[in-house]
Structures are given as C-alpha cells and as structure tokens.
Design a protein around this motif. Structure first.
Motif, PDB file in Angstrom:
ATOM      1  N   GLU A 137       0.828  -1.214   0.000  1.00 24.32           N
ATOM      2  CA  GLU A 137       0.000   0.000   0.000  1.00 24.32           C
ATOM      3  C   GLU A 137       0.863   1.265   0.000  1.00 24.32           C
ATOM      4  O   GLU A 137       0.478   2.289  -0.546  1.00 24.32           O
ATOM      5  N   ASN A 138       2.044   1.169   0.631  1.00 20.49           N
ATOM      6  CA  ASN A 138       2.949   2.314   0.622  1.00 20.49           C
ATOM      7  C   ASN A 138       3.460   2.613  -0.777  1.00 20.49           C
ATOM      8  O   ASN A 138       3.403   3.749  -1.228  1.00 20.49           O
ATOM      9  N   VAL A 139       3.958   1.577  -1.462  1.00 17.16           N
ATOM     10  CA  VAL A 139       4.510   1.814  -2.803  1.00 17.16           C
ATOM     11  C   VAL A 139       3.431   2.275  -3.764  1.00 17.16           C
ATOM     12  O   VAL A 139       3.674   3.104  -4.632  1.00 17.16           O
ATOM     13  N   SER A 140       2.235   1.726  -3.613  1.00 14.41           N
ATOM     14  CA  SER A 140       1.198   2.033  -4.602  1.00 14.41           C
ATOM     15  C   SER A 140       0.437   3.309  -4.248  1.00 14.41           C
ATOM     16  O   SER A 140      -0.442   3.727  -4.990  1.00 14.41           O
ATOM     17  N   TYR A 141       0.793   3.927  -3.122  1.00 13.08           N
ATOM     18  CA  TYR A 141       0.029   5.099  -2.648  1.00 13.08           C
ATOM     19  C   TYR A 141      -0.071   6.202  -3.702  1.00 13.08           C
ATOM     20  O   TYR A 141      -1.149   6.720  -3.970  1.00 13.08           O
ATOM     21  N   GLY A 142       1.073   6.540  -4.308  1.00 11.63           N
ATOM     22  CA  GLY A 142       1.084   7.633  -5.283  1.00 11.63           C
ATOM     23  C   GLY A 142       0.178   7.343  -6.468  1.00 11.63           C
ATOM     24  O   GLY A 142      -0.501   8.233  -6.979  1.00 11.63           O
ATOM     25  N   LEU A 143       0.163   6.067  -6.892  1.00 13.47           N
ATOM     26  CA  LEU A 143      -0.696   5.705  -8.025  1.00 13.47           C
ATOM     27  C   LEU A 143      -2.160   5.788  -7.621  1.00 13.47           C
ATOM     28  O   LEU A 143      -3.002   6.285  -8.367  1.00 13.47           O
ATOM     29  N   LYS A 144      -2.456   5.326  -6.409  1.00 13.20           N
ATOM     30  CA  LYS A 144      -3.850   5.342  -5.927  1.00 13.20           C
ATOM     31  C   LYS A 144      -4.363   6.775  -5.828  1.00 13.20           C
ATOM     32  O   LYS A 144      -5.477   7.055  -6.252  1.00 13.20           O
ATOM     33  N   VAL A 145      -3.536   7.690  -5.279  1.00 11.63           N
ATOM     34  CA  VAL A 145      -4.057   9.056  -5.132  1.00 11.63           C
ATOM     35  C   VAL A 145      -4.169   9.751  -6.478  1.00 11.63           C
ATOM     36  O   VAL A 145      -4.853  10.765  -6.592  1.00 11.63           O
ATOM     37  N   ARG A 146      -3.533   9.194  -7.507  1.00 10.22           N
ATOM     38  CA  ARG A 146      -3.716   9.752  -8.851  1.00 10.22           C
ATOM     39  C   ARG A 146      -4.921   9.146  -9.545  1.00 10.22           C
ATOM     40  O   ARG A 146      -5.142   9.377 -10.733  1.00 10.22           O
ATOM     41  N   GLY A 147      -5.658   8.346  -8.795  1.00  6.35           N
ATOM     42  CA  GLY A 147      -6.901   7.803  -9.337  1.00  6.35           C
ATOM     43  C   GLY A 147      -6.722   6.574 -10.204  1.00  6.35           C
ATOM     44  O   GLY A 147      -7.646   6.170 -10.902  1.00  6.35           O
ATOM     45  N   ILE A 148      -5.523   5.978 -10.177  1.00  4.55           N
ATOM     46  CA  ILE A 148      -5.310   4.777 -10.988  1.00  4.55           C
ATOM     47  C   ILE A 148      -5.913   3.578 -10.256  1.00  4.55           C
ATOM     48  O   ILE A 148      -5.652   3.366  -9.074  1.00  4.55           O
TER      49      ILE A 148
ATOM     50  N   ASP B 221       8.117 -11.407  -0.528  1.00  7.00           N
ATOM     51  CA  ASP B 221       7.257 -12.397   0.114  1.00  7.00           C
ATOM     52  C   ASP B 221       6.442 -11.814   1.261  1.00  7.00           C
ATOM     53  O   ASP B 221       5.710 -12.536   1.927  1.00  7.00           O
ATOM     54  N   ARG B 222       6.637 -10.542   1.547  1.00  6.25           N
ATOM     55  CA  ARG B 222       5.921  -9.962   2.697  1.00  6.25           C
ATOM     56  C   ARG B 222       5.326  -8.610   2.348  1.00  6.25           C
ATOM     57  O   ARG B 222       5.268  -7.716   3.173  1.00  6.25           O
ATOM     58  N   LEU B 223       4.844  -8.509   1.103  1.00  4.45           N
ATOM     59  CA  LEU B 223       4.319  -7.222   0.638  1.00  4.45           C
ATOM     60  C   LEU B 223       3.144  -6.731   1.461  1.00  4.45           C
ATOM     61  O   LEU B 223       2.865  -5.545   1.508  1.00  4.45           O
ATOM     62  N   HIS B 224       2.439  -7.671   2.116  1.00  4.99           N
ATOM     63  CA  HIS B 224       1.233  -7.241   2.826  1.00  4.99           C
ATOM     64  C   HIS B 224       1.452  -7.099   4.322  1.00  4.99           C
ATOM     65  O   HIS B 224       0.517  -6.914   5.078  1.00  4.99           O
ATOM     66  N   GLN B 225       2.718  -7.153   4.708  1.00  8.17           N
ATOM     67  CA  GLN B 225       3.021  -6.867   6.112  1.00  8.17           C
ATOM     68  C   GLN B 225       3.155  -5.358   6.309  1.00  8.17           C
ATOM     69  O   GLN B 225       3.452  -4.626   5.370  1.00  8.17           O
ATOM     70  N   PRO B 226       2.957  -4.898   7.562  1.00  9.94           N
ATOM     71  CA  PRO B 226       3.067  -3.456   7.774  1.00  9.94           C
ATOM     72  C   PRO B 226       4.469  -2.933   7.461  1.00  9.94           C
ATOM     73  O   PRO B 226       5.473  -3.589   7.768  1.00  9.94           O
ATOM     74  N   ALA B 227       4.497  -1.749   6.851  1.00  4.49           N
ATOM     75  CA  ALA B 227       5.778  -1.160   6.455  1.00  4.49           C
ATOM     76  C   ALA B 227       6.641  -0.845   7.664  1.00  4.49           C
ATOM     77  O   ALA B 227       7.867  -0.791   7.579  1.00  4.49           O
ATOM     78  N   THR B 228       5.983  -0.641   8.806  1.00  5.93           N
ATOM     79  CA  THR B 228       6.740  -0.280   9.998  1.00  5.93           C
ATOM     80  C   THR B 228       7.517  -1.473  10.555  1.00  5.93           C
ATOM     81  O   THR B 228       8.326  -1.305  11.462  1.00  5.93           O
ATOM     82  N   SER B 229       7.270  -2.686  10.005  1.00  6.89           N
ATOM     83  CA  SER B 229       8.028  -3.842  10.482  1.00  6.89           C
ATOM     84  C   SER B 229       9.409  -3.905   9.827  1.00  6.89           C
ATOM     85  O   SER B 229      10.233  -4.726  10.201  1.00  6.89           O
TER      86      SER B 229
END
Lengths: 317, 260
Positions: B112-123, B148-156
């Motif tokens: 979700e962190n990496v894709s944030y910029g794309l999401k806020v651009r409405g993609i 292998d851990r893309l869905h773990q929290p970024a703070t980990s």
C-alpha cells in the motif's frame, strides 16, 4: 588496580557524615507516607468498582432463585411490575441497542467529520470559534436534552412521519447522538493531531490532496486513538438514562422499529427506583439484575476497545 | 556558473529565487541549474537554507502560512514555472518526488505504501499498479527483501529498508525530479552505503537533488555541488571542482572544515 582505587574512595569520610543520617531517615519516612497516600487514592476506584459489582451480584442471586436464568435470557416480555410477571431482559436490551445504534449513527459520522475539519482544515479562527461551542454542547444537562427530544425533535419528526408516536426511539436516539458528538470529535481530534507531521508531509509530497491525506493516511494512523473515542461513545450511549427515560417512553418493547416507543435498561432502573416498590421484593431486585446486565455489556465493549487500541497501536517518536 | 553545465541538458533552472517566511528572507536571489539525469548536491552549514531551497521544488512551503516565493524555478522540457502562484502545488508534487530525513512510511502495508502515489492519482487498474510497484521496489533495491511480505506493515521493516521503501514510493509515479532531504542522516553506516549506491544507480533514470550534511557523501554521489551560506548561493560547480579547486574562500573554508 581499579578495585584498589574504589576502596580508597569508599574509605574517604564524607563531609556530610554528621548530618546525613537523621535527615535521610526522615526523608525515607516522608517518601513512604507519600507513596501510601498515592496508593490509597489509586485504590479507591478499585474498591468502588468491586463494591458496586458485589452489591449487584449479591442482590441478583435471590432474583435468580425465583426466576430461571433461561427465562431471563429468552422470555420476550419484561413485566416485573405486573401481576402476571415476566422477567425477560430481551425487550430492555433491545431498546438499549436500538437507541445506541441510532445515537452512534449520528455521533460517529458527525464527530469524525468535525474532528477532521478541526484538525486538518480549520483556520485558527474557526477552531477558536467552534471548539467552545462544542464544549458547550457537552455541558448541556442531559435532562434538557431529554425535553429537547420530546418537545422539539419529536414534533419535527412527526411532520416528516405523521404516524410517529409522541414517545419514540428515533427521536431519543438522534438527540443522544448529538449529545455524544463532542466526546467523539474532541477525542478524535486529539488523536489526529498527535499524528506526526512527517506523515502529513509525506503524503502531501506524493501529490495527495488534503482530503486524501486525511482519509488515507491520517485516519488510519490515528485509528488507535479514534477507536477509544468510538468506544467511549458506545459506553456513553449504552449508559445514557435521562434522554431515553423522557423521550423514548417507558414501555418495554421487543422491537427493532425505531418509530415505536421502547424502554432501555437504564430507563427501567430509573422508573423502578422512583416508584414505591418494597425493598427486597422481586420487582426491586430486578433493577439490580438489569444493572448487572448493563455492566457486563459495557465491560464487553471496553474489552473490545482495549483490543482495538492494541491492535492498531502505532508508536511515533 | 551555467557555462560549466552548458553541455548538459537542463531538467530545471532556478532563476533569481528568493523565499521568505513572513518578513524574514531566508533565500536570497538563488540561481542554480539542475542537469538532467545527474545528481546535484546542496551543501552548507545548518540554517544556510539548503532544505528550504529543496522544499521550493515541490512547493512544500505552501502547506504553511505566510510563505512567499519570488523568482522562477523552470521545469524542463515543459518550461513551466514551478513556483508560479497560478500553478496548483498538488500538480507540482505529482511531477516531483521527495524523500525525507526520517523514513516516514505510512502505517499501511509495504504494498500500500509503494502504490500510494498511483492510488491518489486515481489509478485503479490493479495489474498496472502491481507492475509499477514491483518495478519501483526493484529500482530501490528492496524487491528481493520484501517480495514475500508485501502485505506486512511497512513499519516492520528496518530503518534502512523503510527509507528505501520511501524511495520506491516516490519512484513508483515516475517523478521528473527526485528530491532527497538528508536521506541517510537517521541511518546506520551500512544502510547509508546501501542508499548511496542506490542514488548513483538511479541517476540513469531520474534527476536527483540531494541535501546533505555529509561532505563525503556529496563528494561520493553527486555530479555537481552547490555550496550555500546564510541563504545565499556562494558557489556552484562540478563536484570535482568544488572539492578540489573551490573559487571562493568561504567554500574552501567549509570544505576543509574550518567552519560550519
């Protein structure tokens, strides 16, 4: 070699040797007294909670010698004051749940939006103006809210829904929601403002708008604190007494229709405790049982809130 | 000044830029060319205005009250003036990425962190978002560690990994310029080395402006260096020239550690 040095240091007589001892003793004693005072005041809350719990349980035991637990939990009628007495808690719980649900569906959206506005959008002028007004909303006595629901909101709603009775759950629930808004908004605002600025800047730097930043980053980041706000709102709504006693009618009613009158657990307790039932009668004991049920319910929500807070805890430094 | 870079293609050009907080002028008449696909370092003692200058490029100052720009920052090839009041700062930030001093991943999953910029651009197209995110994580040298851990929290993640995640987050939207504000000041030496290598590798794909306190870092990663002092641009040149043959006395004193 180092060891020898330490010994030399220890052997050197202190210049304060003469004064030190009695002063030290007095200081230690003072420290103990202060500690004891603090512990005592901390314990009072524990003592009060357990006393209340003990009274509720001890008064409930004779009740359950007359009424079977299964009847209490499944009977669909609550008529302890009638000749043909029924002791089913369901109608009361139903009233409590329904008013709480309506109150929350007002308080949570309104309070959250208000908090987002105050913490992220409002200019200092708006913040200074709105916050005192919100605090005033919290300072209005609940009995005033009760009559506001009965005399103002219900007639207004009756213009929209002509069949609405004078006492109804909808009006009481809405007004209760308004009453809780300041709690939700103020705690939510605190939670949002405690989100560190680097997350705000990080999101804005990604090209996000203010609204996107607030909803996609700040709200989740503050959710641990916001969940406490919501749980407090639930507890307040479950325990609210005045508004529902005045505006929702006092008729236990197993219904999910908000357009009907109903009684909540709290409203029933008020009704009975003001009446002239003899102490020790089954009818009188029923209010302790109702109180116990409410306490357990609130406890469950608090535990759930505790879990939420831990589950979403983010530590910022 | 500009002659040094005349053979380069410019990505951006700062022209007579002044910036003030209220009445206090903190940047005075700055001129600075930013070469395309090169690393430009801003150095100078604390309070010299280098971070303030960096934050002009993506209009971060617009988030706060009573800030005022004068002059121009032209972004090429479009030729638009980034700091023009007519231009929406959000539009500027969509073109220019930024990584901060302290790793600041959002309290969301790595993906979700990496894709944030794309999401806020409405993609919304998930296959596109997935590909872009993977590419950005690879560019930031983080893919192997997190695939292998893309869905773990970024703070980990560790501090260094978090900072590379922030770089990936900025890269995912193909920024025209990547701004780095002392990106390694909160990291240990090994993570720092990792990020410095990354900066050099990224040069081929993105134009970088980096603010750093660490002179060795500026010397290692940058192609050109600007030395700032008290809100003024004292000297600008190729990194090699600034560090071996500074023209100004103040630059020389700073480089050799006599002040700052």
């Amino acid at each position: 070699m180092e060891l020898a040095e330490v010994q030399v240091n220890a052997a050197r007589p202190s210049s304060l040797a003469g004064v030190r001892n009695p002063f030290q003793k007095w200081r230690k004693l003072k420290e103990k007294i202060i500690e004891l005072c603090l512990l005592t005041s901390a314990m009072t809350s524990v003592v009060v909670v357990f006393t209340i719990l003990w009274i509720l349980v001890s008064e409930s035991i004779p009740f359950f010698q007359h009424v079977r637990l299964i009847d209490f939990l499944t009977d669909t009628e609550w008529t302890p004051l009638f000749e043909q007495a029924h002791y089913g808690i369901l109608p009361l719980l139903c009233g409590t749940f329904l008013t709480t649900l309506i109150a929350l569906s007002v308080a949570i959206p309104c309070g959250t939006m208000m908090a987002l506005f105050l913490s992220e959008y409002a200019t200092p002028f708006w913040r200074e103006t709105l916050k005192p007004v919100l605090e005033l909303l919290a300072a209005v006595p609940t009995v005033v809210y009760g009559y506001f629901a009965l005399m103002t909101v219900t007639p207004l709603l009756q213009k929209l829904i002509p069949s609405l009775p004078g006492f109804n759950v909808l009006s009481a629930g809405i007004v209760m929601g308004v009453m809780i808004v300041p709690y939700v908004s103020s705690l939510t605002e605190d939670a949002l403002r405690s989100v560190p600025n680097y997350l705000r800047e990080g999101s804005m730097a990604m090209g996000a708008s203010k609204a996107q930043t607030a909803l996609r980053v700040l709200y989740p980041a503050a959710f641990s604190g916001i969940s406490s706000a919501y749980i407090l709102a639930i507890s307040r709504a479950l325990g609210e007494t005045m508004v529902v006693s005045i505006a929702a009618g006092l008729k236990p009613n197993l219904t999910l229709n908000p357009l009907e009158p109903a009684a909540t657990v709290t409203a029933f307790i008020v009704q009975v405790s003001q009446g002239d039932l003899p102490h020790g009668s089954i009818g009188f004991q029923s209010i302790y049982v109702a109180g116990l049920a409410l306490l357990i319910l609130t406890l469950v929500f608090n535990l759930f809130g505790f879990y939420l807070r831990r589950r979403f805890k983010e530590t910022y430094d | 000044m500009v002659e040094i870079l005349k053979k380069e293609i410019l990505r951006s050009d700062v022209r007579n830029l002044s910036f003030s907080y209220g009445d206090k002028k903190v940047l005075k008449n700055i001129n600075l060319p930013i070469a395309d696909n090169k690393v430009t370092a801003l150095i100078g003692p604390s309070g010299c205005g280098k971070t303030t200058l960096l934050r002009c490029f993506n209009r971060m100052h617009d988030l706060y009250k009573s800030t005022h720009y004068e002059g121009e920052i032209i972004l090429f090839p479009e030729g638009i003036n980034i700091i023009s009041a007519k231009l929406d700062p959000i539009e500027v930030r969509m073109k220019i990425g930024m990584v901060f001093q302290k790793p600041n991943p959002f309290p969301k999953s790595i993906f979700e962190n990496v894709s944030y910029g794309l999401k806020v651009r409405g993609i919304r197209k998930s296959s596109f978002i997935k590909d872009k995110s993977e590419k950005a994580l690879k560019q930031a040298g983080l893919w192997e560690e997190v695939k292998d851990r893309l869905h773990q929290p970024a703070t980990s993640l560790s501090g260094g990994q978090q900072q590379r995640l922030c770089i990936a987050r900025a890269l995912a939207t193909d920024p025209e310029i990547l701004l780095l504000d002392e990106p390694t000041s909160a990291l240990d030496p090994i993570s720092t080395a990792h990020i410095e290598k990354l900066i050099v590798d990224l040069k081929s794909t993105v134009t970088i402006v980096i603010v750093t306190h660490n002179l060795h870092q500026a010397a290692r990663v940058s192609d050109s260096t600007a030395f700032m002092y008290l809100g003024e641009m004292v000297e600008f040149g190729t990194t090699n020239q600034i560090f071996t043959n500074p023209q100004q006395k103040r630059t020389e004193n700073y480089i050799t550690g006599r002040f700052g």
